[in-house]
Design a protein around this motif. Structure first.
Motif, PDB file in Angstrom:
ATOM      1  N   LYS A 129       0.744  -1.124  -0.054  1.00 16.49           N
ATOM      2  CA  LYS A 129      -0.001   0.080  -0.076  1.00 16.49           C
ATOM      3  C   LYS A 129       1.022   1.075  -0.236  1.00 16.49           C
ATOM      4  CE  LYS A 129      -4.010  -2.300   2.452  1.00 16.49           C
ATOM      5  NZ  LYS A 129      -4.667  -2.265   3.323  1.00 16.49           N
ATOM      6  N   TRP A 130       1.954   1.255   0.668  1.00 19.41           N
ATOM      7  CA  TRP A 130       2.852   2.438   0.829  1.00 19.41           C
ATOM      8  C   TRP A 130       3.406   2.683  -0.570  1.00 19.41           C
ATOM      9  CZ3 TRP A 130       8.091   3.264  -0.440  1.00 19.41           C
ATOM     10  CH2 TRP A 130       8.495   4.599   0.082  1.00 19.41           C
ATOM     11  N   HIS A 131       3.904   1.679  -1.456  1.00 22.34           N
ATOM     12  CA  HIS A 131       4.299   1.923  -2.725  1.00 22.34           C
ATOM     13  C   HIS A 131       3.216   2.507  -3.447  1.00 22.34           C
ATOM     14  CE1 HIS A 131       8.001  -0.465  -1.462  1.00 22.34           C
ATOM     15  NE2 HIS A 131       8.532  -0.072  -2.557  1.00 22.34           N
ATOM     16  N   GLN A 132       1.950   1.759  -3.586  1.00 23.68           N
ATOM     17  CA  GLN A 132       0.873   2.068  -4.275  1.00 23.68           C
ATOM     18  C   GLN A 132       0.586   3.662  -4.105  1.00 23.68           C
ATOM     19  OE1 GLN A 132      -2.784   0.043  -3.685  1.00 23.68           O
ATOM     20  NE2 GLN A 132      -3.221  -0.109  -5.789  1.00 23.68           N
ATOM     21  N   GLU A 133       0.595   4.166  -2.939  1.00 25.14           N
ATOM     22  CA  GLU A 133       0.124   5.558  -2.662  1.00 25.14           C
ATOM     23  C   GLU A 133       1.293   6.496  -3.253  1.00 25.14           C
ATOM     24  OE1 GLU A 133      -0.110   5.362   1.553  1.00 25.14           O
ATOM     25  OE2 GLU A 133      -1.688   4.511   1.731  1.00 25.14           O
ATOM     26  N   ARG A 134       2.358   5.969  -3.448  1.00 25.36           N
ATOM     27  CA  ARG A 134       3.209   7.048  -3.989  1.00 25.36           C
ATOM     28  C   ARG A 134       3.648   6.670  -5.512  1.00 25.36           C
ATOM     29  NH1 ARG A 134       3.505   6.111   1.177  1.00 25.36           N
ATOM     30  NH2 ARG A 134       4.221   7.626   2.462  1.00 25.36           N
ATOM     31  N   GLY A 135       2.804   5.623  -6.135  1.00 27.90           N
ATOM     32  CA  GLY A 135       3.144   5.573  -7.246  1.00 27.90           C
ATOM     33  C   GLY A 135       4.547   4.753  -7.597  1.00 27.90           C
ATOM     34  N   LEU A 136       4.974   3.932  -6.948  1.00 34.01           N
ATOM     35  CA  LEU A 136       6.157   3.432  -6.888  1.00 34.01           C
ATOM     36  C   LEU A 136       5.979   2.008  -7.237  1.00 34.01           C
ATOM     37  CD1 LEU A 136       8.173   4.753  -3.603  1.00 34.01           C
ATOM     38  CD2 LEU A 136       8.260   5.681  -6.090  1.00 34.01           C
ATOM     39  N   PRO A 137       6.784   1.394  -8.149  1.00 33.95           N
ATOM     40  CA  PRO A 137       6.682  -0.149  -8.838  1.00 33.95           C
ATOM     41  C   PRO A 137       6.612  -0.973  -7.699  1.00 33.95           C
ATOM     42  CG  PRO A 137       8.972   0.710  -9.199  1.00 33.95           C
ATOM     43  CD  PRO A 137       8.110   1.950  -8.538  1.00 33.95           C
ATOM     44  N   ASN A 138       5.545  -1.903  -7.674  1.00 31.37           N
ATOM     45  CA  ASN A 138       5.538  -3.123  -6.713  1.00 31.37           C
ATOM     46  C   ASN A 138       6.536  -4.071  -6.898  1.00 31.37           C
ATOM     47  OD1 ASN A 138       3.535  -2.117  -4.828  1.00 31.37           O
ATOM     48  ND2 ASN A 138       1.957  -2.541  -6.623  1.00 31.37           N
ATOM     49  N   ALA A 139       7.768  -4.061  -6.459  1.00 31.53           N
ATOM     50  CA  ALA A 139       8.969  -4.743  -6.839  1.00 31.53           C
ATOM     51  C   ALA A 139       9.863  -5.063  -5.774  1.00 31.53           C
ATOM     52  CB  ALA A 139       9.560  -4.192  -8.004  1.00 31.53           C
ATOM     53  N   TRP A 140       9.759  -6.223  -5.297  1.00 32.58           N
ATOM     54  CA  TRP A 140      10.809  -6.430  -3.994  1.00 32.58           C
ATOM     55  C   TRP A 140      11.015  -7.987  -3.991  1.00 32.58           C
ATOM     56  CZ3 TRP A 140       6.201  -3.421  -3.233  1.00 32.58           C
ATOM     57  CH2 TRP A 140       5.316  -4.090  -2.718  1.00 32.58           C
ATOM     58  N   VAL A 141      11.806  -8.459  -3.263  1.00 33.51           N
ATOM     59  CA  VAL A 141      12.190  -9.945  -3.035  1.00 33.51           C
ATOM     60  C   VAL A 141      12.645 -10.006  -1.524  1.00 33.51           C
ATOM     61  CG1 VAL A 141      13.995 -11.737  -3.282  1.00 33.51           C
ATOM     62  CG2 VAL A 141      12.897 -10.528  -5.234  1.00 33.51           C
ATOM     63  N   TRP A 142      12.042 -10.854  -0.696  1.00 32.52           N
ATOM     64  CA  TRP A 142      12.399 -10.994   0.715  1.00 32.52           C
ATOM     65  C   TRP A 142      12.646 -12.432   0.997  1.00 32.52           C
ATOM     66  CZ3 TRP A 142       9.201 -14.680   2.865  1.00 32.52           C
ATOM     67  CH2 TRP A 142       7.781 -14.760   2.436  1.00 32.52           C
ATOM     68  N   VAL A 143      13.369 -12.369   2.110  1.00 33.72           N
ATOM     69  CA  VAL A 143      14.087 -13.734   2.639  1.00 33.72           C
ATOM     70  C   VAL A 143      13.872 -13.729   4.329  1.00 33.72           C
ATOM     71  CG1 VAL A 143      15.894 -15.572   2.966  1.00 33.72           C
ATOM     72  CG2 VAL A 143      15.524 -14.288   0.710  1.00 33.72           C
ATOM     73  N   ARG A 144      13.420 -14.652   4.586  1.00 35.89           N
ATOM     74  CA  ARG A 144      13.305 -14.685   6.378  1.00 35.89           C
ATOM     75  C   ARG A 144      14.453 -15.738   7.078  1.00 35.89           C
ATOM     76  NH1 ARG A 144       8.590 -16.958   7.858  1.00 35.89           N
ATOM     77  NH2 ARG A 144       8.674 -16.029   9.733  1.00 35.89           N
ATOM     78  N   GLU A 145      14.867 -15.057   8.027  1.00 30.57           N
ATOM     79  CA  GLU A 145      16.047 -15.614   8.794  1.00 30.57           C
ATOM     80  C   GLU A 145      15.573 -15.883  10.208  1.00 30.57           C
ATOM     81  OE1 GLU A 145      19.760 -14.752   5.566  1.00 30.57           O
ATOM     82  OE2 GLU A 145      19.675 -13.925   7.453  1.00 30.57           O
ATOM     83  N   ASN A 146      16.493 -16.544  11.044  1.00 27.26           N
ATOM     84  CA  ASN A 146      16.456 -16.453  12.665  1.00 27.26           C
ATOM     85  C   ASN A 146      17.858 -16.583  13.023  1.00 27.26           C
ATOM     86  OD1 ASN A 146      15.685 -16.814  15.136  1.00 27.26           O
ATOM     87  ND2 ASN A 146      14.268 -18.343  14.671  1.00 27.26           N
ATOM     88  N   SER A 147      18.330 -15.527  13.660  1.00 26.80           N
ATOM     89  CA  SER A 147      19.655 -15.289  14.079  1.00 26.80           C
ATOM     90  C   SER A 147      19.833 -15.261  15.309  1.00 26.80           C
ATOM     91  CB  SER A 147      20.405 -14.902  13.417  1.00 26.80           C
ATOM     92  OG  SER A 147      20.020 -13.140  13.611  1.00 26.80           O
ATOM     93  N   SER A 148      20.919 -15.547  16.161  1.00 23.38           N
ATOM     94  CA  SER A 148      21.019 -15.219  17.634  1.00 23.38           C
ATOM     95  C   SER A 148      20.833 -13.777  17.919  1.00 23.38           C
ATOM     96  CB  SER A 148      22.288 -15.878  18.207  1.00 23.38           C
ATOM     97  OG  SER A 148      23.479 -15.308  17.464  1.00 23.38           O
ATOM     98  N   THR A 149      21.351 -12.839  17.274  1.00 25.03           N
ATOM     99  CA  THR A 149      21.516 -11.517  17.311  1.00 25.03           C
ATOM    100  C   THR A 149      19.970 -10.797  16.995  1.00 25.03           C
ATOM    101  OG1 THR A 149      22.326 -11.193  14.984  1.00 25.03           O
ATOM    102  CG2 THR A 149      23.665 -11.232  17.013  1.00 25.03           C
ATOM    103  N   LEU A 150      19.534 -10.948  15.815  1.00 23.60           N
ATOM    104  CA  LEU A 150      18.191 -10.619  15.553  1.00 23.60           C
ATOM    105  C   LEU A 150      17.014 -11.146  15.785  1.00 23.60           C
ATOM    106  CD1 LEU A 150      19.301  -8.560  12.086  1.00 23.60           C
ATOM    107  CD2 LEU A 150      19.187  -7.641  14.195  1.00 23.60           C
ATOM    108  N   GLY A 151      17.303 -12.465  16.078  1.00 26.42           N
ATOM    109  CA  GLY A 151      16.109 -13.258  16.317  1.00 26.42           C
ATOM    110  C   GLY A 151      15.304 -13.551  14.751  1.00 26.42           C
ATOM    111  N   ASP A 152      14.113 -13.705  14.961  1.00 19.92           N
ATOM    112  CA  ASP A 152      13.360 -13.892  13.808  1.00 19.92           C
ATOM    113  C   ASP A 152      13.188 -12.600  12.964  1.00 19.92           C
ATOM    114  OD1 ASP A 152      11.390 -14.770  11.833  1.00 19.92           O
ATOM    115  OD2 ASP A 152      10.993 -16.292  13.163  1.00 19.92           O
ATOM    116  N   HIS A 153      13.960 -12.369  11.522  1.00 21.96           N
ATOM    117  CA  HIS A 153      13.796 -11.280  10.800  1.00 21.96           C
ATOM    118  C   HIS A 153      13.747 -11.487   9.376  1.00 21.96           C
ATOM    119  CE1 HIS A 153      18.082 -12.583  10.921  1.00 21.96           C
ATOM    120  NE2 HIS A 153      18.338 -12.136   9.865  1.00 21.96           N
ATOM    121  N   SER A 154      13.451 -10.390   8.952  1.00 18.46           N
ATOM    122  CA  SER A 154      13.127 -10.227   7.542  1.00 18.46           C
ATOM    123  C   SER A 154      14.033  -9.461   6.577  1.00 18.46           C
ATOM    124  CB  SER A 154      11.799  -9.881   6.854  1.00 18.46           C
ATOM    125  OG  SER A 154      10.677 -10.571   8.007  1.00 18.46           O
TER     126      SER A 154
END
Length: 299
Positions: free
Chosen positions: A115-140
Motif C-alpha cells: 500500500k505504501w508503494h501504491q500510494e506513492r506510485g512506486l513499482p511493486n517490486a521487491w524480494v524477501w528472505v526470512r532468517e532466524n539468528s542469535s542477534t536479530l532473532g526472527d527477522h526479514s
C-alpha cells in the motif's frame, strides 16, 4: 414445480426439495444445499467433513529451488528497469516475536508495504528472505528499489508499520542498544553501482542455502551444482523459520516471469558453468527493448 421464491427461508426450501427427492446443484453441476438453522441443516453440516488446514511450513535452510525463484524475480525487476539496490531489515525478535507470530507479522508488513508503494506510485517490486539468528532473532530481509528522496519517508513508515502490527515500539540503535528493529542499507551511493549493490545484497540474503544441497543447473538439461557455489560468499545456517522462507512481490511472481521470458530480448542463459550471472544483462536487455519501442521512423 415450486422454486425458492415460494419459500420464506433457505431451510424450508432445502427441506422441501430434499423431501421431494431433489438436490440443489450449482451451474457447474456440483451438489449444493441451502443449509438453515434446523435439524436438516445441522445434519447436512455434520455430514460434510471439515476442510483440513494446510500445515504451516517450517524450514532450516533456503532451498536451491527458492534461490532460483528469487533470482528470476530480481532478473524480472531489472528487465522492467527496476534495480533492487536497497535492503530493509526488520527484526521481529527485537519486539518479542518468533515462530508463527513473526510469520503473521511479516505478512501484515508486506501488505502495508504494498500500500505504501501504491500510494506513492512506486513499482511493486521487491524480494524477501526470512532468517532466524542469535542477534536479530526472527527477522526479514527485503530487497527494494528506492530513490534517495524516499529514504527518510520509507524508514519512518517502516517503524510506524512495525508499531501498528506488533503494538510495540521499535527499538532504536544506541550506545547501550546495539540491536535496532528497522534498518535500511545500501551497497553503494553512486548511481552506476546500483546493479552491483543489488547482486551483492541478493547473495547476502541467500547465505542461508544448504551448502551440501545438489541442484540441477537451471538452464541446462544435464549437470548438477552444489548450492554452495550458487553465491560468491560462504553459506551459513540461518536458523529455523516458521512460514515461508522467501518470496517476491506479486508483480514479480511466476506468471509475470513466464510472460517476460517469452520476450525475444529476455536472457535465456542464466548461468556460466553452473554459476549464475551477477551483472547488468537483464537491465541492459530491458533498456534495449524500451529504446527500440521508443524509436519513431519518419517518412
Amino acid at each position: 414445480m415450486l422454486n425458492r421464491a415460494d419459500f420464506g427461508d433457505h431451510a424450508s426450501y432445502a427441506q422441501a426439495m430434499h423431501a421431494g427427492g431433489y438436490d440443489i446443484h450449482d451451474r457447474w453441476g456440483r451438489q449444493r444445499y441451502a443449509v438453515g438453522d434446523d435439524d436438516l441443516g445441522r445434519a447436512l453440516l455434520a455430514s460434510v467433513p471439515a476442510p483440513e488446514q494446510r500445515p504451516t511450513p517450517v524450514s532450516e535452510y533456503l532451498t536451491a529451488k527458492e534461490f532460483w525463484k528469487r533470482y528470476q524475480s530480481v532478473a524480472a525487476a531489472n528487465f522492467t528497469g527496476v534495480v533492487l539496490g536497497w535492503m530493509l531489515t526488520v527484526s521481529w525478535g527485537s519486539v518479542g516475536l518468533s515462530g508463527g507470530a513473526a510469520w503473521k507479522a511479516h505478512q501484515a508488513f508486506m501488505e502495508l508495504m504494498r500500500k505504501w508503494h501504491q500510494e506513492r506510485g512506486l513499482p511493486n517490486a521487491w524480494v524477501w528472505v526470512r532468517e532466524n539468528s542469535s542477534t536479530l532473532g526472527d527477522h526479514s530481509h527485503i530487497l527494494v528499489s528506492l530513490e534517495r528522496w524516499h529514504e527518510a519517508d520509507f524508514i519512518s513508515w517502516a517503524n510506524r508499520a512495525v508499531a501498528t502490527i506488533t503494538g510495540s515500539a521499535p527499538m532504536a540503535k544506541s550506545k547501550d542498544q546495539p540491536i535496532q528493529t528497522v534498518h535500511l542499507s545500501r551497497g553503494h551511493v553512486r548511481r552506476h553501482a546500483d546493479i552491483d549493490a543489488q547482486w551483492r545484497l541478493f547473495q547476502y540474503v541467500c547465505k542461508g542455502l544448504n551448502p551440501d544441497e545438489a541442484t540441477p543447473i537451471w538452464d541446462h538439461p544435464k549437470g548438477n551444482i552444489l548450492a554452495a557455489h550458487l553465491i560468491n560468499r560462504p553459506c551459513r545456517r540461518q536458523g529455523w523459520v516458521t512460514g515461508l522462507r522467501s518470496g517476491s512481490a506479486r508483480a514479480l511472481n511466476s506468471k509475470r516471469i513466464s510472460e517476460l521470458a517469452a520476450h525475444p530480448d529476455w536472457q535465456a542463459d542464466m548461468t556460466k558453468d553452473g554459476v549464475p550471472f551477477y551483472d547488468d544483462r537483464y537491465l541492459a536487455a530491458g533498456r534495449l527493448e524500451k529504446d527500440l519501442a521508443a524509436l519513431k521512423i519518419w517518412p
